[in-house]
Design an enzyme around this catalytic site. Structure first.
Site, PDB file in Angstrom:
ATOM      1  N   SER A  98     -12.204 -23.610  58.112  1.00  0.00           N
ATOM      2  CA  SER A  98     -11.596 -24.254  56.947  1.00  0.00           C
ATOM      3  C   SER A  98     -12.693 -25.031  56.207  1.00  0.00           C
ATOM      4  O   SER A  98     -13.772 -25.293  56.763  1.00  0.00           O
ATOM      5  CB  SER A  98     -10.494 -25.225  57.383  1.00  0.00           C
ATOM      6  OG  SER A  98     -11.066 -26.333  58.061  1.00  0.00           O
ATOM      7  N   ASP A 105      -9.109 -19.542  47.051  1.00  0.00           N
ATOM      8  CA  ASP A 105      -7.682 -19.867  46.944  1.00  0.00           C
ATOM      9  C   ASP A 105      -7.444 -20.685  45.674  1.00  0.00           C
ATOM     10  O   ASP A 105      -7.466 -21.908  45.694  1.00  0.00           O
ATOM     11  CB  ASP A 105      -7.251 -20.649  48.186  1.00  0.00           C
ATOM     12  CG  ASP A 105      -5.786 -21.054  48.123  1.00  0.00           C
ATOM     13  OD1 ASP A 105      -5.136 -20.815  47.089  1.00  0.00           O
ATOM     14  OD2 ASP A 105      -5.297 -21.630  49.115  1.00  0.00           O
ATOM     15  N   ASP A 109     -11.977 -19.838  55.053  1.00  0.00           N
ATOM     16  CA  ASP A 109     -10.536 -19.782  54.802  1.00  0.00           C
ATOM     17  C   ASP A 109     -10.203 -20.660  53.582  1.00  0.00           C
ATOM     18  O   ASP A 109     -11.004 -21.549  53.221  1.00  0.00           O
ATOM     19  CB  ASP A 109      -9.824 -20.290  56.075  1.00  0.00           C
ATOM     20  CG  ASP A 109      -8.358 -19.912  56.123  1.00  0.00           C
ATOM     21  OD1 ASP A 109      -7.957 -18.975  55.428  1.00  0.00           O
ATOM     22  OD2 ASP A 109      -7.611 -20.569  56.887  1.00  0.00           O
ATOM     23  N   HIS A 110      -9.050 -20.446  52.968  1.00  0.00           N
ATOM     24  CA  HIS A 110      -8.538 -21.216  51.823  1.00  0.00           C
ATOM     25  C   HIS A 110      -9.521 -22.182  51.169  1.00  0.00           C
ATOM     26  O   HIS A 110      -9.571 -23.362  51.517  1.00  0.00           O
ATOM     27  CB  HIS A 110      -7.340 -22.054  52.262  1.00  0.00           C
ATOM     28  CG  HIS A 110      -6.182 -21.231  52.670  1.00  0.00           C
ATOM     29  ND1 HIS A 110      -5.357 -20.603  51.761  1.00  0.00           N
ATOM     30  CD2 HIS A 110      -5.711 -20.919  53.896  1.00  0.00           C
ATOM     31  CE1 HIS A 110      -4.408 -19.949  52.416  1.00  0.00           C
ATOM     32  NE2 HIS A 110      -4.601 -20.112  53.709  1.00  0.00           N
ATOM     33  N   GLU A 142      -5.831 -14.758  46.329  1.00  0.00           N
ATOM     34  CA  GLU A 142      -4.506 -15.359  46.536  1.00  0.00           C
ATOM     35  C   GLU A 142      -3.977 -15.882  45.200  1.00  0.00           C
ATOM     36  O   GLU A 142      -4.703 -16.545  44.467  1.00  0.00           O
ATOM     37  CB  GLU A 142      -4.674 -16.500  47.559  1.00  0.00           C
ATOM     38  CG  GLU A 142      -3.423 -17.301  47.812  1.00  0.00           C
ATOM     39  CD  GLU A 142      -3.568 -18.255  49.013  1.00  0.00           C
ATOM     40  OE1 GLU A 142      -4.525 -18.124  49.805  1.00  0.00           O
ATOM     41  OE2 GLU A 142      -2.707 -19.136  49.129  1.00  0.00           O
ATOM     42  N   HIS A 165       2.132 -21.744  57.084  1.00  0.00           N
ATOM     43  CA  HIS A 165       1.152 -22.314  58.012  1.00  0.00           C
ATOM     44  C   HIS A 165       1.841 -23.306  58.944  1.00  0.00           C
ATOM     45  O   HIS A 165       2.792 -23.979  58.539  1.00  0.00           O
ATOM     46  CB  HIS A 165       0.057 -23.052  57.226  1.00  0.00           C
ATOM     47  CG  HIS A 165      -0.833 -22.149  56.426  1.00  0.00           C
ATOM     48  ND1 HIS A 165      -1.238 -22.438  55.147  1.00  0.00           N
ATOM     49  CD2 HIS A 165      -1.409 -20.958  56.734  1.00  0.00           C
ATOM     50  CE1 HIS A 165      -2.026 -21.474  54.704  1.00  0.00           C
ATOM     51  NE2 HIS A 165      -2.141 -20.567  55.643  1.00  0.00           N
ATOM     52  N   GLY A 166       1.348 -23.424  60.147  1.00  0.00           N
ATOM     53  CA  GLY A 166       1.920 -24.373  61.108  1.00  0.00           C
ATOM     54  C   GLY A 166       3.020 -23.709  61.914  1.00  0.00           C
ATOM     55  O   GLY A 166       3.324 -22.525  61.710  1.00  0.00           O
TER      56      GLY A 166
HETATM   57  P1  13P Z   1      -1.150 -20.735  61.296  1.00  0.00           P
HETATM   58  O1  13P Z   1      -1.776 -22.093  61.371  1.00  0.00           O
HETATM   59  O2  13P Z   1       0.309 -20.788  61.071  1.00  0.00           O
HETATM   60  O3  13P Z   1      -1.534 -19.893  62.467  1.00  0.00           O
HETATM   61  O4  13P Z   1      -1.741 -20.015  59.995  1.00  0.00           O
HETATM   62  C1  13P Z   1      -3.106 -19.695  59.951  1.00  0.00           C
HETATM   63  C2  13P Z   1      -3.540 -19.300  58.603  1.00  0.00           C
HETATM   64  O5  13P Z   1      -2.849 -18.612  57.881  1.00  0.00           O
HETATM   65  C3  13P Z   1      -4.876 -19.742  58.184  1.00  0.00           C
HETATM   66  O6  13P Z   1      -5.134 -19.472  56.841  1.00  0.00           O
END
Ligand code: 13P
Length: 286
Positions: free
Chosen positions: A50, A104, A82-83, A134, A179-180
């Protein structure tokens, strides 16, 4: 072998309809553990970081750890950001050795997102790197990025136009995923994945992997989700195993850091192996 272009990893997975685990790592222990899981399963793997992890570790320090740990790994590995909504961090990571990024820009309107994503794709190509795009937020906050509100979903035409005109290598659709941990069983729009894949011919990235069932994973992978993101499951296995160990350490009055690390590593390796097997990428390394 180890660091392989995202496109090569995803194209193979997409063609043969298996998923490659894209796991958010947070430090040296989790990088090593996820790589060990991939080696044990003989699977390609995508390590994701991240923006928060890049910032808190420091780009060069994090990449240095990655480089030294990946050197002798005999399976294909991608290092993905990521994002990331910030162009300066995208540039920094591309210059610092990441070979894949998720720009993102879903908070921008689609036209501006499209314009900037096209620039990011051109920038990434100069580094031999690849881009995930995205246009809709994924519900839930991931390391400080995102929102708990359900996202507005764009029409199929808008999404297909974005994918075609930007030239992104994969796309992260909102399909009811989040997410989560899921607080209620998610109702996923599986058909949207099939429609996007049919219209564009590119692999999809499935976000919000933690908490989906093996059946949901298999169905979405079969429809073309070649990149499957897992973050919360790593955080939980890393921290819960640590907590469990530390409680025992306190009870016994025995404080041995290497034993703690071994315990956490084992939990992360098991979590990653389990996902790799479900996604069907075990035995697919080349
Ligand atoms: P989770 O945290 O739900 O596993 O999602 C991960 C994710 O999509 C990272 O971009």
């Amino acid at each position: 072998m180890p660091v392989v272009p995202l496109k090569e990893v995803l194209d193979r997975a997409f063609a043969e309809r298996y998923g490659v685990a894209a796991i958010n790592v947070v430090n040296d222990l989790t990088i090593e553990a996820v790589l060990a899981a991939a080696v044990e399963e003989d699977s390609p793997v995508i390590l994701q970081t991240s923006v928060k992890t890049v910032r808190s570790y420091g780009r060069d320090q994090l990449h240095g750890v990655f480089r030294s740990l990946v050197r002798d790994v005999p399976v294909p590995v991608v290092l993905h950001l990521d994002h990331c909504p910030e162009r300066s961090v995208i540039t920094d990571c591309l210059e610092g050795g990441w070979n894949s990024v998720l720009f993102d820009a879903h908070e921008l309107d689609v036209a501006e997102n499209l314009r900037q994503t096209t620039e990011v794709v051109a920038e990434a190509r100069r580094h031999g790197a690849h881009v995930e795009g995205e246009i809709e937020g994924i519900q839930g906050v991931e390391d400080g990025v995102g929102s708990d509100d359900a996202p507005a979903v764009q029409s199929l035409e808008v999404a297909v136009d974005f994918i075609r005109r930007t030239g992104v290598d994969c796309f992260a659709p909102a399909i009811g995923n989040a997410h989560g941990q899921y607080t209620a069983a998610p109702r996923l729009d599986h058909q949207r994945v099939s429609d996007l894949v049919e219209a564009t011919g590119i692999p999809m990235a499935l976000h919000g992997g933690t908490g989906l069932s093996a059946e949901q994973f298999r169905d979405l992978v079969a429809r073309g989700c070649a990149k499957v993101n897992i973050s919360t499951a790593l955080k939980e296995s890393f921290m819960r195993s640590g907590l469990e160990f530390l409680r025992q350490a306190e009870e016994k009055g025995k404080w041995d850091p290497p034993s703690l690390f071994r315990h956490q590593r084992a939990a992360v390796v098991e979590m990653a192996r389990e996902h790799i097997r479900i996604f069907g990428s075990a035995g697919r390394a080349w």
